[in-house]
Design an enzyme around this catalytic site. Structure first.
Site, short mmCIF file in Angstrom:
data_model
loop_
_atom_site.label_atom_id
_atom_site.label_comp_id
_atom_site.label_asym_id
_atom_site.label_seq_id
_atom_site.Cartn_x
_atom_site.Cartn_y
_atom_site.Cartn_z
N TYR A 106 -3.50 1.90 -7.59
CA TYR A 106 -3.31 2.93 -6.58
C TYR A 106 -4.58 3.76 -6.60
CZ TYR A 106 1.76 2.19 -6.63
OH TYR A 106 3.01 1.67 -6.52
N HIS B 135 0.58 6.98 7.23
CA HIS B 135 0.63 6.31 5.93
C HIS B 135 1.82 6.71 5.07
CE1 HIS B 135 -3.48 5.49 7.23
NE2 HIS B 135 -3.36 4.40 6.51
N ARG C 266 -13.71 -1.16 2.54
CA ARG C 266 -12.70 -1.47 1.54
C ARG C 266 -11.97 -2.71 2.00
NH1 ARG C 266 -7.27 0.01 2.79
NH2 ARG C 266 -6.80 0.01 0.58
N ASN D 20 -8.07 -4.69 1.98
CA ASN D 20 -6.65 -4.54 1.78
C ASN D 20 -6.09 -5.95 1.80
OD1 ASN D 20 -4.24 -3.21 1.58
ND2 ASN D 20 -3.99 -2.97 3.80
N GLU E 58 -7.70 -7.88 4.83
CA GLU E 58 -8.30 -7.07 5.88
C GLU E 58 -9.56 -6.45 5.33
OE1 GLU E 58 -5.55 -4.05 7.04
OE2 GLU E 58 -4.27 -5.43 8.16
N TYR F 112 7.10 -3.77 0.17
CA TYR F 112 6.37 -3.26 1.32
C TYR F 112 5.51 -4.35 1.95
CZ TYR F 112 3.09 -0.40 4.01
OH TYR F 112 2.32 0.12 5.01
N LYS F 113 4.91 -5.16 1.10
CA LYS F 113 4.06 -6.25 1.60
C LYS F 113 4.89 -7.44 2.09
CE LYS F 113 -0.01 -5.27 -1.37
NZ LYS F 113 -1.09 -5.01 -0.41
#
Lengths: 319, 304
Positions: free
Chosen positions: B17, B163, B193, B195, B235, B286-287
């Protein structure tokens, strides 16, 4: 990233203020700017590179930047160099334009309070307001007309929106913050730039009158504490005292000593490596922590200690 | 040369995180990959079928849309001179796309949705975030390849609200810190970044609106199909502060690679396995990995 530039022209604006026009060394147009932008200038000198922030007072249509620099009497650094050794053709580097002050896109009315050289970041903002048909006014305090930077320009371009206050002319005037702030309609954004006491007084008056925090914008005269030279110091973790040499980064030293502080950007911008400081003076170099946060936290990827600092091992933001 | 952007850091063995953005060295917004033609067709078909799902823009975004459009077009012409040519005109420019064999005029007076128009030439989703009263808002964007979210729903919404559903995002004020990081982004100093997630199937245009169509695939993964059917979805996200309007241009390039392909590199398969082992349950849910996770773990164990 730095941009190679050279000085195209120099003009005396008032007794102690010079205006410099800067162009890209390969004649490319310099990046477009957002109203209120400033740049960092990297001026070479015998004592190393002098890094100073200056507001852009203009970007010409052919992509040149203009800055105005006041000679600070005691200065042996930035303004002294700019006034005494910079001439047409002087080569230096600048940063990309960046903003601390930004005009609020959807603000209903914009009010600018400037004192002295504090007018500089507002010039591009005033221009933007006028050009885009926004409602705005400027309250500008100076000592006398001759010392009032851009007096003629402001009088000509923003005649009906500008009110001058001269504290040492025959008719002495100062900005009455309370009175002025009280008159603005709800939805007004105020922008303040000048010496610290000027900024503080107006912020306090605005807060007392119930202005929401997000509608008060200000830019302090930036300090000249941007260091390029570093010194060694020591860091205490639990009972261990570890030296950090001048060419070492605190974050790396801590991680080499068994901590596993997460990090990401390594340029003091993302806040990932934040640690809690228990004791000692910190030389903050980041652009992330608020002034209040700097009292107890630091970003070891760029910031350093002075002498001995102690960090709180228990508070480490370990994952 | 194209290579799949493997999303994990060297030596990483846990899900983090944290704000994993790093300063970008090559300062780009977009990338042309071998899938260009296929993805441009899918993107354009998706827009024609459901334009309201794929593009939103509030009124005050027009100037920033133009800035982003010019920014991207200039980059295309500069980095891919064989593929794109850009010619300045009085009220805009002309873009020649040699891959698609198209000549497109961008005219300040004609194009009312320039971001939507330039988006039809790049594989990325393009989002513009505006700073208002100390917060960031999604006020314009083109989104064709979302990972289960809705642009129409998020239109004009604050970053923090968008978010809110991400598990763990409020822990240690991570959400505020990331917003503050974004507020500090400067022109000329972009960050990137990545994801990642896993997905059942190989669908790029997984809008929240069509969840009933593609979501059920999560339950159809079997021991035999898992290797070819389950994909690692990455991503690559790039964050640029545009100098003139000070808008944040956020580009998202989605890459897919099947587990089978990924497993050709045993180190990568091993790292994915290790990270999946320690993946917090709320993140896994969540994924959307939970329904077929056991198949994935068994498959990777078999490979390793």
């Amino acid at each position: 990233m730095k941009i190679p530039v050279s000085v195209e022209s120099v003009a005396m604006e008032t007794n102690d203020i010079k205006r410099f026009r800067i162009k890209h060394r390969f004649n490319e147009p310099l990046p477009e700017i957002h109203p209120g932008a400033h740049i960092l200038t990297y001026l070479p000198s015998n004592e190393g590179v002098i890094i100073r922030p200056y507001s852009l007072t203009n970007r010409t249509t052919d992509g040149r930047y203009e800055i105005a620099i006041k000679l600070v009497q005691k200065s042996r650094g930035g303004s002294f160099r700019w006034h005494h050794s910079v001439t047409v053709g002087t080569e230096l580097e600048i940063s990309f334009p960046k903003n601390i002050l930004k005009p609020e896109l959807l603000g209903r009315h914009h009010v600018f309070y400037a004192a002295g050289i504090g007018i500089t970041p507002f010039l591009t903002m005033l221009h933007w307001c006028k050009e885009t048909g926004r409602s705005f006014e400027l309250h500008y305090g100076a000592s006398i007309k001759e010392e009032c930077l851009f007096y003629g320009y402001l009088k000509e371009s923003f005649k009906s929106e500008t009110r001058f206050y001269f504290s040492r002319e025959r008719r002495k005037e100062r900005i009455d913050y309370y009175c002025s702030l009280q008159r603005h309609p709800i939805g007004t954004h105020v922008y303040i730039c000048g010496p610290p006491s000027f900024i503080e007084n107006i912020i306090n008056a605005a807060k007392n009158l119930g202005y929401p925090r997000e509608r008060i914008h200000f830019e302090a005269f930036r300090s000249n504490q941007i260091k390029t030279k570093t010194s060694p110091f020591k860091v205490k973790i639990e009972k261990k005292c570890v030296p950090v040499k001048e060419d070492q980064v605190l974050l790396d030293v801590l991680n080499e000593n068994g901590l596993s502080i997460p990090y990401s950007c390594r340029v003091g911008q993302c806040g990932t490596c934040e640690i809690t400081v228990k004791k000692g003076d910190v030389l903050h170099q980041d652009s992330f922590l608020t002034e209040k946060e700097k009292l107890s936290f630091m970003l070891p990827c760029v910031s350093r200690g002075k002498g001995l600092i102690e960090i709180d091992h228990n508070s480490l933001n370990l994952i | 040369m194209y290579s799949f952007p493997f999303p994990f850091e060297e030596g990483q063995s846990h899900y983090f995180y944290k704000n994993n953005a790093v300063q970008m060295k090559n300062r780009t917004t977009v990338q042309i990959t071998p899938n260009y033609l296929k993805e441009m067709k899918l993107k354009r078909d998706t827009i024609i079928k459901n334009p309201e799902r794929c593009f939103v823009a509030l009124d005050h975004t027009y100037e920033a849309q133009w800035e982003a459009t010019l920014y991207i077009a200039k980059e295309l012409a500069l980095r891919y001179p064989d593929t794109f040519t850009m010619t300045s005109r009085k009220y805009g420019f002309t873009l020649n796309n040699h891959l698609l064999k198209e000549e497109v005029r961008f005219d300040y007076k004609v194009n009312k949705e320039p971001l939507n128009d330039i988006g039809k030439h790049v594989q990325e989703d393009l989002i513009l975030m505006f700073q208002r009263e100390g917060q960031l808002f999604l006020d314009a964007g083109q989104l064709c390849f979302p990972s289960n979210w809705s642009l129409a729903f998020n239109k004009g919404m604050a970053f923090m609200d968008i978010h809110r559903p991400v598990p763990g995002f409020q822990e240690g004020q991570l959400d505020r810190r990331i917003e503050r990081f974004l507020l500090h982004l400067c022109p000329g100093d972009p960050f990137e970044r990545s994801n990642w997630s896993l997905m059942a199937g190989e669908t790029l245009n997984t809008h929240l609106e069509t969840f009933p169509e593609w979501g059920k695939k999560r339950y159809s993964v079997t021991e035999d199909t898992v290797g070819n059917y389950v994909h690692v979805r990455v991503e690559v996200q790039k964050l640029h502060r545009l100098p003139k309007t000070y808008t944040i241009l956020f580009t998202i390039h989605t890459h897919l690679l099947s587990l089978k392909e990924l497993s050709k590199d045993l180190n990568k398969a091993n790292q994915l396995y290790t990270i999946l082992l320690s993946l917090p349950k709320p993140i896994e849910e969540y994924k959307g990995i939970t329904p077929y996770k056991s198949h994935v773990m068994n498959y990777l164990e078999g490979v390793l």
